[in-house]
Motif scaffolding. Structure first.
Motif, PDB file in Angstrom:
ATOM      1  N   LEU A   1      26.814 -43.997   0.514  1.00 10.41           N
ATOM      2  CA  LEU A   1      27.162 -44.136   1.927  1.00 10.41           C
ATOM      3  C   LEU A   1      28.673 -44.111   2.114  1.00 10.41           C
ATOM      4  O   LEU A   1      29.191 -43.414   2.987  1.00 10.41           O
ATOM      5  N   ILE A   2      29.392 -44.852   1.283  1.00  9.63           N
ATOM      6  CA  ILE A   2      30.861 -44.878   1.366  1.00  9.63           C
ATOM      7  C   ILE A   2      31.425 -43.488   1.117  1.00  9.63           C
ATOM      8  O   ILE A   2      32.313 -43.026   1.839  1.00  9.63           O
ATOM      9  N   SER A   3      30.905 -42.805   0.119  1.00  6.49           N
ATOM     10  CA  SER A   3      31.365 -41.447  -0.179  1.00  6.49           C
ATOM     11  C   SER A   3      31.115 -40.517   0.998  1.00  6.49           C
ATOM     12  O   SER A   3      31.977 -39.704   1.364  1.00  6.49           O
ATOM     13  N   HIS A   4      29.945 -40.640   1.612  1.00  3.20           N
ATOM     14  CA  HIS A   4      29.619 -39.805   2.771  1.00  3.20           C
ATOM     15  C   HIS A   4      30.578 -40.092   3.927  1.00  3.20           C
ATOM     16  O   HIS A   4      31.095 -39.168   4.567  1.00  3.20           O
ATOM     17  N   LEU A   5      30.828 -41.365   4.195  1.00  7.06           N
ATOM     18  CA  LEU A   5      31.732 -41.721   5.285  1.00  7.06           C
ATOM     19  C   LEU A   5      33.149 -41.230   5.018  1.00  7.06           C
ATOM     20  O   LEU A   5      33.818 -40.712   5.914  1.00  7.06           O
ATOM     21  N   ARG A   6      33.611 -41.369   3.790  1.00  5.90           N
ATOM     22  CA  ARG A   6      34.959 -40.896   3.448  1.00  5.90           C
ATOM     23  C   ARG A   6      35.080 -39.386   3.610  1.00  5.90           C
ATOM     24  O   ARG A   6      36.134 -38.879   3.986  1.00  5.90           O
ATOM     25  N   SER A   7      34.019 -38.669   3.331  1.00  7.83           N
ATOM     26  CA  SER A   7      34.072 -37.211   3.446  1.00  7.83           C
ATOM     27  C   SER A   7      34.176 -36.768   4.899  1.00  7.83           C
ATOM     28  O   SER A   7      34.562 -35.639   5.176  1.00  7.83           O
ATOM     29  N   GLN A   8      33.846 -37.641   5.816  1.00  7.84           N
ATOM     30  CA  GLN A   8      33.875 -37.298   7.236  1.00  7.84           C
ATOM     31  C   GLN A   8      35.256 -37.496   7.860  1.00  7.84           C
ATOM     32  O   GLN A   8      35.478 -37.095   8.992  1.00  7.84           O
ATOM     33  N   TYR A   9      36.154 -38.130   7.145  1.00  8.98           N
ATOM     34  CA  TYR A   9      37.477 -38.439   7.680  1.00  8.98           C
ATOM     35  C   TYR A   9      38.555 -37.937   6.730  1.00  8.98           C
ATOM     36  O   TYR A   9      38.385 -37.980   5.517  1.00  8.98           O
ATOM     37  N   PRO A  10      39.671 -37.480   7.278  1.00  7.26           N
ATOM     38  CA  PRO A  10      40.766 -37.033   6.405  1.00  7.26           C
ATOM     39  C   PRO A  10      41.420 -38.230   5.722  1.00  7.26           C
ATOM     40  O   PRO A  10      41.318 -39.362   6.201  1.00  7.26           O
ATOM     41  N   ASN A  11      42.083 -37.958   4.602  1.00  9.24           N
ATOM     42  CA  ASN A  11      42.762 -39.077   3.960  1.00  9.24           C
ATOM     43  C   ASN A  11      44.007 -39.451   4.757  1.00  9.24           C
ATOM     44  O   ASN A  11      44.505 -38.679   5.577  1.00  9.24           O
ATOM     45  N   LEU A  12      44.484 -40.630   4.532  1.00  4.72           N
ATOM     46  CA  LEU A  12      45.579 -41.195   5.311  1.00  4.72           C
ATOM     47  C   LEU A  12      46.850 -40.356   5.213  1.00  4.72           C
ATOM     48  O   LEU A  12      47.548 -40.165   6.209  1.00  4.72           O
ATOM     49  N   SER A  13      47.134 -39.837   4.031  1.00  2.00           N
ATOM     50  CA  SER A  13      48.362 -39.046   3.886  1.00  2.00           C
ATOM     51  C   SER A  13      48.326 -37.790   4.753  1.00  2.00           C
ATOM     52  O   SER A  13      49.354 -37.349   5.264  1.00  2.00           O
ATOM     53  N   HIS A  14      47.143 -37.217   4.949  1.00  4.36           N
ATOM     54  CA  HIS A  14      46.998 -36.049   5.820  1.00  4.36           C
ATOM     55  C   HIS A  14      47.348 -36.424   7.259  1.00  4.36           C
ATOM     56  O   HIS A  14      48.048 -35.686   7.961  1.00  4.36           O
ATOM     57  N   LEU A  15      46.865 -37.576   7.703  1.00  2.00           N
ATOM     58  CA  LEU A  15      47.158 -38.022   9.064  1.00  2.00           C
ATOM     59  C   LEU A  15      48.620 -38.404   9.214  1.00  2.00           C
ATOM     60  O   LEU A  15      49.246 -38.102  10.238  1.00  2.00           O
TER      61      LEU A  15
ATOM     62  N   ASP B   1      35.687 -32.468  19.480  1.00  6.16           N
ATOM     63  CA  ASP B   1      34.861 -31.268  19.617  1.00  6.16           C
ATOM     64  C   ASP B   1      33.547 -31.417  18.853  1.00  6.16           C
ATOM     65  O   ASP B   1      32.477 -31.045  19.350  1.00  6.16           O
ATOM     66  N   GLY B   2      33.632 -31.954  17.644  1.00  9.87           N
ATOM     67  CA  GLY B   2      32.424 -32.149  16.841  1.00  9.87           C
ATOM     68  C   GLY B   2      31.453 -33.127  17.471  1.00  9.87           C
ATOM     69  O   GLY B   2      30.238 -32.908  17.479  1.00  9.87           O
ATOM     70  N   LEU B   3      31.977 -34.221  18.003  1.00  9.83           N
ATOM     71  CA  LEU B   3      31.114 -35.202  18.664  1.00  9.83           C
ATOM     72  C   LEU B   3      30.487 -34.617  19.927  1.00  9.83           C
ATOM     73  O   LEU B   3      29.329 -34.866  20.219  1.00  9.83           O
ATOM     74  N   PHE B   4      31.258 -33.819  20.651  1.00  7.81           N
ATOM     75  CA  PHE B   4      30.738 -33.181  21.860  1.00  7.81           C
ATOM     76  C   PHE B   4      29.611 -32.221  21.505  1.00  7.81           C
ATOM     77  O   PHE B   4      28.580 -32.180  22.178  1.00  7.81           O
ATOM     78  N   GLU B   5      29.781 -31.458  20.416  1.00  8.93           N
ATOM     79  CA  GLU B   5      28.724 -30.539  19.973  1.00  8.93           C
ATOM     80  C   GLU B   5      27.465 -31.310  19.615  1.00  8.93           C
ATOM     81  O   GLU B   5      26.344 -30.889  19.955  1.00  8.93           O
ATOM     82  N   LYS B   6      27.614 -32.433  18.905  1.00 10.45           N
ATOM     83  CA  LYS B   6      26.448 -33.245  18.540  1.00 10.45           C
ATOM     84  C   LYS B   6      25.731 -33.752  19.780  1.00 10.45           C
ATOM     85  O   LYS B   6      24.516 -33.780  19.840  1.00 10.45           O
TER      86      LYS B   6
END
Length: 61
Positions: free
Chosen positions: A23-37, A51-56
Motif C-alpha cells: 500500500l505504501i509503495s502504491h501511494l508513493r508511486s502516485q506522488y512525485p518525490n519531494l526533490s522534484h517538487l 486533471d487526473g482527478l477530474f477524469e476519474k
C-alpha cells in the motif's frame, strides 16, 4: 496459546506487514518525490493531479 496458534498469528502479522508495504509503495508511486517538487515543479504537478482527478470523476459518473 499453543505453538501452532503463535505461528498462525505470526503468519498473519507478516501478511499484514507485506500488505502495508504494498500500500505504501502504491501511494508513493502516485506522488512525485519531494526533490522534484522542490525543483519548481509544484504547479505542473498540481495541474496534472487536478486533471487526473477530474477524469476519474467523469469516468465514475
Amino acid at each position: 496459546m499453543t505453538l501452532h496458534q503463535t505461528s498462525l498469528d505470526f503468519g498473519k502479522a507478516v501478511a499484514q506487514h507485506k500488505s502495508l508495504l504494498l500500500l505504501i509503495s502504491h501511494l508513493r508511486s502516485q506522488y512525485p518525490n519531494l526533490s522534484h517538487l522542490e525543483a519548481g515543479n509544484i504547479a505542473q504537478w498540481l495541474q496534472e493531479r487536478k486533471d487526473g482527478l477530474f477524469e476519474k470523476l467523469l469516468i465514475t459518473k
